[in-house]
Design a protein around this motif. Sequence first.
Motif, PDB file in Angstrom:
ATOM      1  N   THR A  44      58.904  11.280  24.170  1.00 42.06           N
ATOM      2  CA  THR A  44      58.742   9.963  24.230  1.00 42.06           C
ATOM      3  C   THR A  44      59.972   9.311  23.354  1.00 42.06           C
ATOM      4  OG1 THR A  44      56.932  10.294  25.021  1.00 42.06           O
ATOM      5  CG2 THR A  44      57.921   8.019  24.789  1.00 42.06           C
ATOM      6  N   ALA A  45      58.990   9.864  21.954  1.00 41.69           N
ATOM      7  CA  ALA A  45      59.538   8.966  20.757  1.00 41.69           C
ATOM      8  C   ALA A  45      61.525   9.388  20.565  1.00 41.69           C
ATOM      9  CB  ALA A  45      58.592  10.118  19.225  1.00 41.69           C
ATOM     10  N   GLN A  46      61.958  10.883  20.990  1.00 43.67           N
ATOM     11  CA  GLN A  46      62.824  11.049  20.625  1.00 43.67           C
ATOM     12  C   GLN A  46      63.563  10.316  21.440  1.00 43.67           C
ATOM     13  OE1 GLN A  46      63.830  15.364  21.766  1.00 43.67           O
ATOM     14  NE2 GLN A  46      65.985  14.704  21.560  1.00 43.67           N
ATOM     15  N   LEU A  47      63.787  10.224  22.689  1.00 43.47           N
ATOM     16  CA  LEU A  47      64.404   9.538  23.753  1.00 43.47           C
ATOM     17  C   LEU A  47      64.182   7.468  23.473  1.00 43.47           C
ATOM     18  CD1 LEU A  47      62.908  10.780  26.976  1.00 43.47           C
ATOM     19  CD2 LEU A  47      65.013  10.482  26.354  1.00 43.47           C
ATOM     20  N   ILE A  48      63.530   7.290  22.855  1.00 51.00           N
ATOM     21  CA  ILE A  48      63.020   6.099  22.173  1.00 51.00           C
ATOM     22  C   ILE A  48      64.261   6.246  20.985  1.00 51.00           C
ATOM     23  CG2 ILE A  48      62.015   4.435  21.011  1.00 51.00           C
ATOM     24  CD1 ILE A  48      58.912   4.890  22.468  1.00 51.00           C
ATOM     25  N   PRO A  87      47.165   6.730  23.346  1.00 47.07           N
ATOM     26  CA  PRO A  87      47.498   4.985  22.999  1.00 47.07           C
ATOM     27  C   PRO A  87      48.925   4.788  22.772  1.00 47.07           C
ATOM     28  CG  PRO A  87      46.963   6.699  21.188  1.00 47.07           C
ATOM     29  CD  PRO A  87      46.946   7.037  22.266  1.00 47.07           C
ATOM     30  N   ILE A  88      49.547   4.537  23.927  1.00 46.68           N
ATOM     31  CA  ILE A  88      51.034   4.886  23.724  1.00 46.68           C
ATOM     32  C   ILE A  88      51.758   3.081  23.649  1.00 46.68           C
ATOM     33  CG2 ILE A  88      50.949   3.364  26.308  1.00 46.68           C
ATOM     34  CD1 ILE A  88      53.409   5.416  25.560  1.00 46.68           C
ATOM     35  N   VAL A  89      51.113   1.965  23.893  1.00 50.37           N
ATOM     36  CA  VAL A  89      51.231   0.559  23.093  1.00 50.37           C
ATOM     37  C   VAL A  89      51.251   1.007  21.970  1.00 50.37           C
ATOM     38  CG1 VAL A  89      50.784  -1.074  23.065  1.00 50.37           C
ATOM     39  CG2 VAL A  89      50.319  -0.555  25.463  1.00 50.37           C
ATOM     40  N   ALA A  90      49.862   1.445  21.034  1.00 48.07           N
ATOM     41  CA  ALA A  90      49.733   1.399  19.749  1.00 48.07           C
ATOM     42  C   ALA A  90      51.370   2.423  19.156  1.00 48.07           C
ATOM     43  CB  ALA A  90      48.908   2.152  19.299  1.00 48.07           C
ATOM     44  N   ARG A  91      50.970   3.294  19.471  1.00 47.57           N
ATOM     45  CA  ARG A  91      52.503   4.283  19.485  1.00 47.57           C
ATOM     46  C   ARG A  91      53.683   4.071  18.868  1.00 47.57           C
ATOM     47  NH1 ARG A  91      51.642  10.369  18.770  1.00 47.57           N
ATOM     48  NH2 ARG A  91      49.110  10.319  18.771  1.00 47.57           N
ATOM     49  N   VAL A  92      53.469   3.521  20.303  1.00 44.63           N
ATOM     50  CA  VAL A  92      55.365   2.461  20.960  1.00 44.63           C
ATOM     51  C   VAL A  92      55.703   1.589  19.931  1.00 44.63           C
ATOM     52  CG1 VAL A  92      56.788   1.569  22.087  1.00 44.63           C
ATOM     53  CG2 VAL A  92      55.516   3.837  23.207  1.00 44.63           C
ATOM     54  N   ALA A  93      54.686   0.677  19.550  1.00 44.99           N
ATOM     55  CA  ALA A  93      54.775  -0.336  18.491  1.00 44.99           C
ATOM     56  C   ALA A  93      54.921  -0.312  17.507  1.00 44.99           C
ATOM     57  CB  ALA A  93      53.299  -1.612  19.038  1.00 44.99           C
ATOM     58  N   GLU A  94      53.795   0.767  16.707  1.00 45.80           N
ATOM     59  CA  GLU A  94      54.472   1.236  15.224  1.00 45.80           C
ATOM     60  C   GLU A  94      55.695   2.486  15.040  1.00 45.80           C
ATOM     61  OE1 GLU A  94      52.278   4.903  12.286  1.00 45.80           O
ATOM     62  OE2 GLU A  94      51.446   4.492  14.808  1.00 45.80           O
ATOM     63  N   LEU A  95      56.380   3.420  16.012  1.00 43.99           N
ATOM     64  CA  LEU A  95      57.486   3.684  16.000  1.00 43.99           C
ATOM     65  C   LEU A  95      58.832   2.446  15.797  1.00 43.99           C
ATOM     66  CD1 LEU A  95      58.730   5.905  15.925  1.00 43.99           C
ATOM     67  CD2 LEU A  95      58.741   6.239  18.560  1.00 43.99           C
TER      68      LEU A  95
END
Length: 293
Positions: A44-48, A87-95
């Motif tokens: 997910t992080a790589q795609l972001i 915690p997908i929202v927190a992970r994406v917001a932090e990234l």
Amino acid sequence: MSILALDIGGTKIAAGLIDDDGAVLQRFQQPTPRDSAEAAWQVTAQLIGQALSAGPARAVGIASAGPVALGAGTVSPVNIAVWQDFPIVARVAELTGLPVRLGGDGLCMALGEHWRGAGRGAQFLLGMVVSTGIGGGLVLDGAPYDGRTGNAGHIGHMVADIDGERCVCGGHGCVETIASGPRMTRWAQSQGWTGADAKELAAAAAAGDEIALAAFARATTALAAVIASTAAVCDLDLVVIGGGVAKAGDILFGPLREALTRYTGLTFIRELRVLPAHLGGDAGLVGAAALVR
């Protein structure tokens, strides 16, 4: 500035940049890892990262397989066993450092079709995905309807057979146990059909195979029953259906519309239209962006 959209499912994870008109400017996709929670997050992080390297974004919309928990910003997809209360929202917001909004994948499919697809102009819409599982989402009075926890519209887990088989959700007799691609295939095989999957089953039905046609008749009867029930509760004017099984075209939609006539007794339900989805695999991304809009 574009919206960064994520579409997270059991088969694939996709990220894209969506403009203010709902056009997909960039799209990146990888298979969903199943070995660990961190492996799925790393993809997910790589795609972001790939999406943001293609252009800036002002916010993030996430379409995720459910159940979701909007209040906590977590997801526990039935088809991604390694993510429970993740915690997908927190992970994406932090990234990303961007504001994030989460929605179920069925809701986002419905929103995408409402904004840019077959559902344009509909005020009371049910969007459905009929594939490996059956998902759904509601647009009521022109707006997304999340429900109490974010899981409204889970039509695949409405009961279509009170004495039916156990479902992956833990219940019994859900329409998903009858009309999802794998369950249709399994039933046909139990009747002597020798094909391997739902795609072959659709081809066999198109060629006139009696068992394959019976599998589609059985599935569409169950779908019609739960669609009519949902229409009666929500006073719908349109149902849009996408997903792998829906690619069967008239093999699905013909018997489905015929079966609906047996369940739509009330005048206002008889006006219900059922159409194939237009956006294909982009519906979740476009709908995730619509959440931000």
